[in-house]
Structures are given as C-alpha cells and as structure tokens.
Design a protein around this motif. Structure first.
Motif, PDB file in Angstrom:
ATOM      1  N   THR A 243       0.882  -1.340   0.092  1.00 53.53           N
ATOM      2  CA  THR A 243      -0.172   0.053  -0.091  1.00 53.53           C
ATOM      3  C   THR A 243       0.883   1.415  -0.057  1.00 53.53           C
ATOM      4  O   THR A 243       1.904   1.338   0.702  1.00 53.53           O
ATOM      5  N   TRP A 244       0.608   2.325  -1.036  1.00 50.98           N
ATOM      6  CA  TRP A 244       1.435   3.553  -0.999  1.00 50.98           C
ATOM      7  C   TRP A 244       0.586   4.504  -0.338  1.00 50.98           C
ATOM      8  O   TRP A 244      -0.613   4.484  -0.627  1.00 50.98           O
ATOM      9  N   VAL A 245       1.080   5.304   0.708  1.00 50.99           N
ATOM     10  CA  VAL A 245       0.667   6.366   1.239  1.00 50.99           C
ATOM     11  C   VAL A 245       1.209   7.641   1.097  1.00 50.99           C
ATOM     12  O   VAL A 245       2.494   7.477   1.013  1.00 50.99           O
ATOM     13  N   ALA A 246       0.596   8.791   0.697  1.00 50.78           N
ATOM     14  CA  ALA A 246       1.285  10.131   1.031  1.00 50.78           C
ATOM     15  C   ALA A 246       1.974  10.299   2.183  1.00 50.78           C
ATOM     16  O   ALA A 246       1.082  10.174   3.221  1.00 50.78           O
ATOM     17  N   GLY A 247       2.974  11.020   2.262  1.00 54.79           N
ATOM     18  CA  GLY A 247       3.582  11.538   3.692  1.00 54.79           C
ATOM     19  C   GLY A 247       4.211  12.814   3.596  1.00 54.79           C
ATOM     20  O   GLY A 247       3.770  13.656   2.599  1.00 54.79           O
ATOM     21  N   GLU A 248       5.301  13.057   4.504  1.00 55.09           N
ATOM     22  CA  GLU A 248       5.837  14.121   4.589  1.00 55.09           C
ATOM     23  C   GLU A 248       7.353  13.857   4.580  1.00 55.09           C
ATOM     24  O   GLU A 248       7.843  12.733   5.096  1.00 55.09           O
ATOM     25  N   VAL A 249       8.120  15.026   4.208  1.00 55.20           N
ATOM     26  CA  VAL A 249       9.572  14.823   4.310  1.00 55.20           C
ATOM     27  C   VAL A 249      10.153  16.027   5.006  1.00 55.20           C
ATOM     28  O   VAL A 249       9.652  17.236   4.953  1.00 55.20           O
ATOM     29  N   GLY A 250      11.242  16.015   5.644  1.00 56.97           N
ATOM     30  CA  GLY A 250      11.606  16.986   6.375  1.00 56.97           C
ATOM     31  C   GLY A 250      12.301  18.194   5.382  1.00 56.97           C
ATOM     32  O   GLY A 250      12.874  17.821   4.311  1.00 56.97           O
ATOM     33  N   GLY A 251      12.688  19.446   6.064  1.00 59.19           N
ATOM     34  CA  GLY A 251      13.248  20.280   5.320  1.00 59.19           C
ATOM     35  C   GLY A 251      14.691  20.043   4.725  1.00 59.19           C
ATOM     36  O   GLY A 251      15.164  20.306   3.796  1.00 59.19           O
ATOM     37  N   ALA A 252      15.346  19.364   5.451  1.00 53.81           N
ATOM     38  CA  ALA A 252      16.846  18.932   5.091  1.00 53.81           C
ATOM     39  C   ALA A 252      16.917  18.147   4.007  1.00 53.81           C
ATOM     40  O   ALA A 252      17.506  18.104   3.041  1.00 53.81           O
ATOM     41  N   LEU A 253      15.949  17.049   4.208  1.00 50.45           N
ATOM     42  CA  LEU A 253      15.846  16.305   3.136  1.00 50.45           C
ATOM     43  C   LEU A 253      15.415  17.043   1.665  1.00 50.45           C
ATOM     44  O   LEU A 253      16.234  16.691   0.437  1.00 50.45           O
ATOM     45  N   ARG A 254      14.197  17.771   1.729  1.00 48.71           N
ATOM     46  CA  ARG A 254      14.002  18.490   0.721  1.00 48.71           C
ATOM     47  C   ARG A 254      15.143  19.293   0.112  1.00 48.71           C
ATOM     48  O   ARG A 254      15.622  19.589  -1.230  1.00 48.71           O
ATOM     49  N   ALA A 255      16.016  20.027   1.029  1.00 47.01           N
ATOM     50  CA  ALA A 255      17.127  20.941   0.354  1.00 47.01           C
ATOM     51  C   ALA A 255      18.088  19.913  -0.248  1.00 47.01           C
ATOM     52  O   ALA A 255      18.890  20.502  -1.350  1.00 47.01           O
ATOM     53  N   ALA A 256      18.521  18.972   0.516  1.00 47.14           N
ATOM     54  CA  ALA A 256      19.463  18.007  -0.313  1.00 47.14           C
ATOM     55  C   ALA A 256      18.987  17.555  -1.673  1.00 47.14           C
ATOM     56  O   ALA A 256      19.911  17.301  -2.634  1.00 47.14           O
ATOM     57  N   VAL A 257      17.898  17.227  -1.704  1.00 43.51           N
ATOM     58  CA  VAL A 257      17.266  16.775  -2.923  1.00 43.51           C
ATOM     59  C   VAL A 257      17.367  17.746  -3.911  1.00 43.51           C
ATOM     60  O   VAL A 257      17.690  17.539  -5.256  1.00 43.51           O
ATOM     61  N   ARG A 258      16.910  19.086  -3.744  1.00 42.34           N
ATOM     62  CA  ARG A 258      17.174  20.067  -4.843  1.00 42.34           C
ATOM     63  C   ARG A 258      18.656  20.396  -5.225  1.00 42.34           C
ATOM     64  O   ARG A 258      18.837  20.796  -6.225  1.00 42.34           O
ATOM     65  N   ARG A 259      19.547  20.255  -3.926  1.00 39.05           N
ATOM     66  CA  ARG A 259      20.867  20.266  -4.556  1.00 39.05           C
ATOM     67  C   ARG A 259      21.382  19.404  -5.483  1.00 39.05           C
ATOM     68  O   ARG A 259      22.142  19.565  -6.303  1.00 39.05           O
ATOM     69  N   TYR A 260      20.725  18.142  -5.363  1.00 44.50           N
ATOM     70  CA  TYR A 260      21.170  16.971  -6.145  1.00 44.50           C
ATOM     71  C   TYR A 260      20.516  17.362  -7.532  1.00 44.50           C
ATOM     72  O   TYR A 260      21.151  17.349  -8.565  1.00 44.50           O
ATOM     73  N   LEU A 261      19.407  17.675  -7.692  1.00 46.04           N
ATOM     74  CA  LEU A 261      18.886  18.093  -9.071  1.00 46.04           C
ATOM     75  C   LEU A 261      19.394  19.281  -9.651  1.00 46.04           C
ATOM     76  O   LEU A 261      19.646  19.312 -10.818  1.00 46.04           O
ATOM     77  N   GLN A 262      19.942  20.262  -8.744  1.00 41.49           N
ATOM     78  CA  GLN A 262      20.623  21.355  -9.300  1.00 41.49           C
ATOM     79  C   GLN A 262      22.032  21.045 -10.230  1.00 41.49           C
ATOM     80  O   GLN A 262      22.402  21.407 -11.117  1.00 41.49           O
ATOM     81  N   GLU A 263      22.814  19.872  -9.330  1.00 40.98           N
ATOM     82  CA  GLU A 263      24.065  19.658  -9.958  1.00 40.98           C
ATOM     83  C   GLU A 263      23.638  18.781 -11.168  1.00 40.98           C
ATOM     84  O   GLU A 263      24.533  18.832 -12.168  1.00 40.98           O
ATOM     85  N   ALA A 264      22.657  17.922 -11.033  1.00 35.46           N
ATOM     86  CA  ALA A 264      22.241  17.142 -12.188  1.00 35.46           C
ATOM     87  C   ALA A 264      21.822  17.658 -13.301  1.00 35.46           C
ATOM     88  O   ALA A 264      21.555  16.940 -14.267  1.00 35.46           O
ATOM     89  N   GLN A 265      21.387  18.954 -13.093  1.00 38.77           N
ATOM     90  CA  GLN A 265      20.394  19.740 -14.200  1.00 38.77           C
ATOM     91  C   GLN A 265      19.283  18.962 -14.738  1.00 38.77           C
ATOM     92  O   GLN A 265      19.001  18.927 -15.871  1.00 38.77           O
ATOM     93  N   LEU A 266      18.839  18.485 -13.453  1.00 38.48           N
ATOM     94  CA  LEU A 266      17.247  17.851 -13.963  1.00 38.48           C
ATOM     95  C   LEU A 266      16.027  18.724 -13.425  1.00 38.48           C
ATOM     96  O   LEU A 266      16.206  19.224 -12.544  1.00 38.48           O
ATOM     97  N   ALA A 267      15.168  18.527 -14.404  1.00 40.05           N
ATOM     98  CA  ALA A 267      13.763  19.201 -13.726  1.00 40.05           C
ATOM     99  C   ALA A 267      12.754  18.313 -12.944  1.00 40.05           C
ATOM    100  O   ALA A 267      12.012  18.663 -12.627  1.00 40.05           O
ATOM    101  N   TYR A 268      12.933  16.953 -13.180  1.00 43.98           N
ATOM    102  CA  TYR A 268      12.295  15.779 -12.768  1.00 43.98           C
ATOM    103  C   TYR A 268      13.153  14.553 -12.369  1.00 43.98           C
ATOM    104  O   TYR A 268      14.173  14.465 -13.259  1.00 43.98           O
ATOM    105  N   ALA A 269      12.792  13.956 -11.333  1.00 41.73           N
ATOM    106  CA  ALA A 269      13.409  12.640 -10.817  1.00 41.73           C
ATOM    107  C   ALA A 269      12.401  11.978  -9.758  1.00 41.73           C
ATOM    108  O   ALA A 269      11.882  12.611  -9.067  1.00 41.73           O
ATOM    109  N   ALA A 270      12.543  10.697  -9.893  1.00 40.26           N
ATOM    110  CA  ALA A 270      11.888   9.921  -8.959  1.00 40.26           C
ATOM    111  C   ALA A 270      12.888   9.337  -7.961  1.00 40.26           C
ATOM    112  O   ALA A 270      13.743   8.257  -8.692  1.00 40.26           O
TER     113      ALA A 270
END
Length: 316
Positions: A243-270
C-alpha cells in the motif's frame, strides 16, 4: 506555443499528462523519435545571424521549431528504427544529431535535457552526487575483483551488517527489457563469478519502509510503501501486496534533493530511499525517467498536474 512530448506509442503515463495539458488549453505534439525519418519529417535552418527556423511534421500535426515551448523526454525510441539494417548505424547517428540538435537550438525548456539524462543513468555518479548534496548513501563497491568483493563483505560482516547485490544499470537489454531485483548476499557467498562482469555490492540498510520521492521542479511528492511482507525490492511485489500512502519529508531532505537536482541539471526525478529503523533516509537511486502514475493513483497526489504545469510555462 506547443509542448513537445517524445515517447513511444503506448505510454499511459504520457497520455495522462497530455490530457492535463489539453485541459489547460496548451497545444501538444506527441511523437516517437523512432519514427524519424519516415513518418516524421524535419526541416531546420540556421541563418548567419544565428536565428533558427524550421518545422517538424508528424502524424499528429506540424509545429514550427520557434513555437516549441518545452520538450518532455519521456520514453523516446531511437531514430532510424525503420531503415534497413545495413545502413541503420549511420542513419541513426545522422538523424539523432539532426533531431536533438534542432531541438536544443530552439531554446526550449527540457524535462529532462538528453545530456543530463545520459549522465544521470550512471549509478556510481548518482551515489557520489547524492553524497555531495548531503544525502546519506550506503557503502558501495563495484568490482571485477573477487578478492575485493570478499574483503568488502568481511568488512560489513564485522560491522554487523550484510550486503545486497544489484545491477549497475538496473535493466538487462533483452527485448522486452528485464529488470533485475536487488538480492541479499549470503554469508558464504562465492565471489568468483564477479570476475566475469562488473558487480555492484552495497551495504544492506535495515529498513522499516521505502520512500519514493517524486520531484517536479520545486514540488515534492513523498509516497511511502507498506508491504504486507518484508522485501528488499518493492518493485517486485504483486500489486495487491503493498500500500502506498502520501507522507511528509523534512526540510533538510528537501534541500538536499534540490541540491542534487541542481548539480544533475534535472527538472524531474523519482528518488528511492530506504528508511531505516531510526526513521533516517538512505539514498538508493534517482531515476530521471522514473514512473510516478502508480503512486499518484494510490495516494491522490497531483503529480500529473505538476508535470503539465511545468511543461506549460512559456519559455523566455
């Protein structure tokens, strides 16, 4: 201005996004690059002042290159698929350079840029980039040396953790492609066979759940899976076994993921994370072409709408 969707003919995920775009009144042209040349025609001219003009003609319609606002690279085939085998390699190379070069020259927005997509497919690059972005990554060894593999296992056995083995690429190139599951490495494993092919061994993370974090531009969509039986790889569970359920993630994880996308030059990733027994996320993978519709159907999170909204933004 038009959104260009590059994907195969049977792609229900693309169908859902195209429907959202049309509801917004945004023109869409969808085709598979495998139909070029043949069913798709291209004309592009670069005049001496640097202006790029031209058009694409597909079974679904015609668009001027200067009228393309964004390009969604979803599940595209390879140009030249319909030409004779003896000429295919040369024609494919010529047509790839022509098509992708023309689209790059338009200045359209990409989800995702082909160069960024190609780089992001490399698992070792992903892990190093994730670590630099501040994400926790498991200790990983890719090797063809049986002795190194045995020493790596002993290191983690002494530390009280085991190993898993996984594919470096994720997919076996048969037709249709075969996805290889993550598997546990037994304590008495014989590593002789790693000499035959590069093998990916990774520290096993004792986990209580998995997180699929789909990121579209600046928007994050966290979905947690609850399997009815413990599993190393949720991708191989039957549809009714989790079963998949929607949840939350912390601000630190969101910030790290955005840094990854910025270095990777991606607009989308799973992103796939293992959530350990303390609730901390461990980065496993970031799939720049990863599926999202299954999680949207179960959780109701509007990922299709987010992708359509991003693609619909007019280029500057």
């Amino acid at each position: 201005m038009t959104v260009l969707v590059l994907t195969c003919e049977e792609d229900v995920t693309a169908d859902a996004v195209v429907l959202q775009l049309r509801r917004r009144g945004v023109p869409v042209l969808r085709f598979d690059p495998a139909e070029f040349p043949g069913r798709v025609d291209l004309a592009v001219r670069v005049i001496p002042d640097g202006q790029v003009t031209g058009h694409l003609v597909t079974p679904g319609g015609r668009v001027a290159l200067e009228e393309i606002r964004s390009v969604w690279v979803r599940r595209p085939g390879t140009p030249g698929a319909h030409v004779s085998a003896e000429q295919r390699a040369w024609i494919t190379l010529e047509c790839e350079r022509a098509l992708w070069g023309a689209l790059r020259a338009t200045g359209a927005r990409w989800m995702n840029d082909p160069d960024a997509l190609e780089r992001s497919r490399h698992k070792l690059w992903q892990l190093a980039t994730a670590a630099r972005a501040g994400l926790r990554v498991p200790d990983t060894l890719v090797t063809t040396d049986p002795g190194e593999a045995a020493r790596f296992q002993k290191t983690h056995a002494d530390a009280g953790s085991g190993l898993v083995v996984k594919s470096v690429t994720g997919r076996h190139p048969q037709d249709p492609p075969l996805t290889l599951p993550t598997a546990a490495v037994p304590p008495d494993a014989d590593f002789t066979g790693v000499a035959a092919c590069a093998t990916c061994l990774q520290q096993r993370v004792p986990k209580r759940t998995d997180l699929r974090l789909t990121v579209v531009g600046d928007r994050c969509f966290p979905a947690y899976v609850t399997p009815r039986t413990p599993t190393l790889d949720w991708r191989f569970l039957p549809a009714d076994a989790s079963t998949w359920v929607a949840g939350e993630v912390g601000g630190a994880l969101r910030a790290a993921v955005r840094r990854y996308l910025q270095e990777a030059q991606l607009a989308y990733a799973a992103f796939d994370f293992a959530i350990d027994e303390q609730g901390d996320p461990w980065f496993l993978e970031a799939n720049a072409g990863g599926q999202f519709l299954f999680a949207e159907i179960e959780t109701g999170m509007p990922m299709t709408e987010a992708i359509a909204a991003w693609l619909a933004i007019r280029r500057e």
